[in-house]
Design a protein around this motif. Structure first.
Motif, PDB file in Angstrom:
ATOM      1  N   ASP A 314       0.843  -1.184   0.000  1.00 52.29           N
ATOM      2  CA  ASP A 314       0.000   0.000   0.000  1.00 52.29           C
ATOM      3  C   ASP A 314       0.885   1.242   0.000  1.00 52.29           C
ATOM      4  O   ASP A 314       1.591   1.505   0.975  1.00 52.29           O
ATOM      5  CB  ASP A 314      -0.888  -0.024   1.255  1.00 52.29           C
ATOM      6  N   TYR A 316       0.261   4.315   0.420  1.00 47.43           N
ATOM      7  CA  TYR A 316      -0.087   5.305   1.438  1.00 47.43           C
ATOM      8  C   TYR A 316       0.431   4.877   2.808  1.00 47.43           C
ATOM      9  O   TYR A 316       0.953   5.690   3.573  1.00 47.43           O
ATOM     10  CB  TYR A 316      -1.601   5.519   1.462  1.00 47.43           C
ATOM     11  N   LYS A 317       0.317   3.600   3.111  1.00 45.67           N
ATOM     12  CA  LYS A 317       0.882   3.096   4.359  1.00 45.67           C
ATOM     13  C   LYS A 317       2.406   3.132   4.311  1.00 45.67           C
ATOM     14  O   LYS A 317       3.063   3.387   5.324  1.00 45.67           O
ATOM     15  CB  LYS A 317       0.380   1.671   4.633  1.00 45.67           C
ATOM     16  N   LYS A 358      -5.114  11.060   0.553  1.00 45.06           N
ATOM     17  CA  LYS A 358      -5.292   9.667   0.968  1.00 45.06           C
ATOM     18  C   LYS A 358      -4.273   9.291   2.049  1.00 45.06           C
ATOM     19  O   LYS A 358      -4.582   8.522   2.965  1.00 45.06           O
ATOM     20  CB  LYS A 358      -5.147   8.747  -0.248  1.00 45.06           C
ATOM     21  N   THR A 359      -3.064   9.840   1.944  1.00 43.77           N
ATOM     22  CA  THR A 359      -2.040   9.556   2.954  1.00 43.77           C
ATOM     23  C   THR A 359      -2.452  10.126   4.308  1.00 43.77           C
ATOM     24  O   THR A 359      -2.328   9.452   5.338  1.00 43.77           O
ATOM     25  CB  THR A 359      -0.680  10.151   2.534  1.00 43.77           C
ATOM     26  N   GLN A 361      -5.491  10.779   5.244  1.00 42.69           N
ATOM     27  CA  GLN A 361      -6.637   9.978   5.690  1.00 42.69           C
ATOM     28  C   GLN A 361      -6.173   8.692   6.369  1.00 42.69           C
ATOM     29  O   GLN A 361      -6.687   8.312   7.434  1.00 42.69           O
ATOM     30  CB  GLN A 361      -7.531   9.640   4.500  1.00 42.69           C
ATOM     31  N   ASN A 362      -5.194   8.020   5.762  1.00 41.83           N
ATOM     32  CA  ASN A 362      -4.633   6.803   6.359  1.00 41.83           C
ATOM     33  C   ASN A 362      -3.991   7.103   7.706  1.00 41.83           C
ATOM     34  O   ASN A 362      -4.117   6.321   8.653  1.00 41.83           O
ATOM     35  CB  ASN A 362      -3.598   6.179   5.416  1.00 41.83           C
ATOM     36  N   TYR A 363      -3.307   8.238   7.794  1.00 45.00           N
ATOM     37  CA  TYR A 363      -2.666   8.629   9.052  1.00 45.00           C
ATOM     38  C   TYR A 363      -3.718   8.838  10.137  1.00 45.00           C
ATOM     39  O   TYR A 363      -3.570   8.335  11.271  1.00 45.00           O
ATOM     40  CB  TYR A 363      -1.856   9.907   8.860  1.00 45.00           C
ATOM     41  N   GLU A 365      -6.750   7.666  10.327  1.00 47.80           N
ATOM     42  CA  GLU A 365      -7.381   6.385  10.679  1.00 47.80           C
ATOM     43  C   GLU A 365      -6.470   5.555  11.583  1.00 47.80           C
ATOM     44  O   GLU A 365      -6.935   4.907  12.505  1.00 47.80           O
ATOM     45  CB  GLU A 365      -7.714   5.613   9.389  1.00 47.80           C
ATOM     46  N   ARG A 366      -5.180   5.581  11.293  1.00 49.52           N
ATOM     47  CA  ARG A 366      -4.221   4.841  12.119  1.00 49.52           C
ATOM     48  C   ARG A 366      -4.184   5.402  13.541  1.00 49.52           C
ATOM     49  O   ARG A 366      -4.184   4.651  14.522  1.00 49.52           O
ATOM     50  CB  ARG A 366      -2.835   4.909  11.491  1.00 49.52           C
TER      51      ARG A 366
END
Length: 370
Positions: A314, A316-317, A358-359, A361-363, A365-366
């Motif tokens: 991924d 973004y991750k 998106k990055t 957003q992933n941050y 959410e994490r």
């Protein structure tokens, strides 16, 4: 429409070919294929803006520098490096660009993030003390714990060191793409000393065994207050040996190591402590458990090479894993509050602008799951 052309000094073309990290074969091919570099061409040394941009990209050199009248002086880089054989570091173009990127990140975090308000008193805390006292200081700050997984141990140590206030960054290539990997034979890790925002860089192309050793090794550099290569090679080698000894003693605690080594062979002992068999053999020798390192039998002499091919994963991750957690928090906060523009946020993270939303957003959410 008339094309805008730019006059380029021949010395700048020669500078670019001398600086690039490309092979002689690739350089020769670019020279042959670049029409405006042919002396019989009407616009010799007068490329269009687009042609010059393509040339700069191919050679991995800054576009703006090609517009200068004389070659720029490269900044002197004297940092504490770990190369594959602890050899003196060669500062190639890839390594130099990686260092510049980390310098930009460190400078922004220190001067503009608002996260560096306290002086970190552990920086230089082990300066001018012996190996044993340095080890005691290290153990007070970072607690060793056994992990059966190399990856989990690396993550645990990275988190512990980051919580102390050290920026721990990792990356396996230069720029945004994957076509310029950082060779582990050239660079494993480095540290940039600072009393408010010390930074450790780890080459992501390395194996987890090597990353673990490099992480502690570079943190010890911070404790001893040494981030510059010493002018005298003998002194540099002496300091590196001390730091290697401290690192090995931390990763292989004496009581646990003696007990494990007495019951298992060298390779199983090394696997238990998540170190290379060579490192375990040196530790065994220093503890008088074997007569010489030469008598040790290694099943695999190349434990420091990451043989697992990167499948991409991924993106973004991956972008989040490259950056220190506090650093990411600072960048996201700065963008959310309007203190930096999205373009600067993407640049600070090390991603393209189209990946930013998106990055982030992933941050978020994490962080919400912590």
């Amino acid at each position: 429409m008339t094309e805008t052309r730019i006059g380029i000094q021949k010395s700048m073309v020669e500078w670019a070919f001398g600086l690039t990290d490309l092979s002689d074969e690739k350089k020769a091919r670019i020279l042959d294929e670049t029409r405006w570099l042919q002396k019989d061409f009407n616009n010799y040394l007068n490329p269009t803006v687009n042609q010059l941009s393509i040339f700069a990209t191919k050679l991995h050199v800054p576009f703006g520098n090609l517009l200068l009248d004389t070659p720029p002086k490269l900044e002197s880089i004297r940092l504490a490096f770990r190369t594959q054989n602890n050899a003196p570091a060669t500062v190639s173009l890839n390594v130099r660009e990686t260092i510049y990127e980390m310098q930009r990140k460190q400078a922004w975090f220190k001067n503009e993030s608002g996260y560096t308000l306290e002086y970190l008193n552990f920086v230089g805390a082990a300066k001018n003390v012996d190996l044993l006292e340095s080890l005691h200081i290290l153990k007070r700050l970072v607690k060793w714990a056994h992990f059966s997984s190399q990856r989990e141990m690396y993550k645990d140590l990275r988190d512990k060191i980051a919580k102390l206030g050290v920026l721990v960054m990792q990356k396996g290539g230069v720029g945004l793409g994957t076509n310029r990997p950082i060779d582990v034979r050239e660079l494993r890790a480095f540290v940039m000393l600072d009393e408010y925002a010390p930074l450790i860089f780890i080459n992501q192309k390395d194996s987890y065994i090597a990353r673990i050793f490099s992480l502690i090794h570079e943190f010890v550099h911070i404790l001893r207050g040494t981030d510059e290569l010493l002018n005298e090679v003998d002194k540099d080698v002496h300091e590196e040996r001390i730091i290697n000894g401290i690192t090995a003693s931390f990763l292989m605690p004496e009581l646990e190591f003696v007990e494990k080594f007495s019951a298992e062979n060298l390779d199983k002992t090394a696997k238990y402590f998540n170190v290379s068999p060579e490192a375990a053999a040196i530790r065994a020798y220093n503890l008088n458990l074997i007569h010489s390192v030469d008598e040790a039998k290694f099943e695999n002499d190349n434990q420091f090479v990451n043989k697992k091919k990167n499948s991409g994963g991924d993106p973004y991750k991956n972008a989040l894993s490259l950056n220190d957690g506090r650093y990411m928090a600072a960048v996201v906060s700065a963008q959310d509050t309007g203190r930096i523009l999205p373009t600067q946020a993407a640049s600070l993270i090390g991603i393209s602008l189209k990946m930013l939303d998106k990055t982030v957003q992933n941050y978020n959410e994490r962080e919400a799951t912590k």
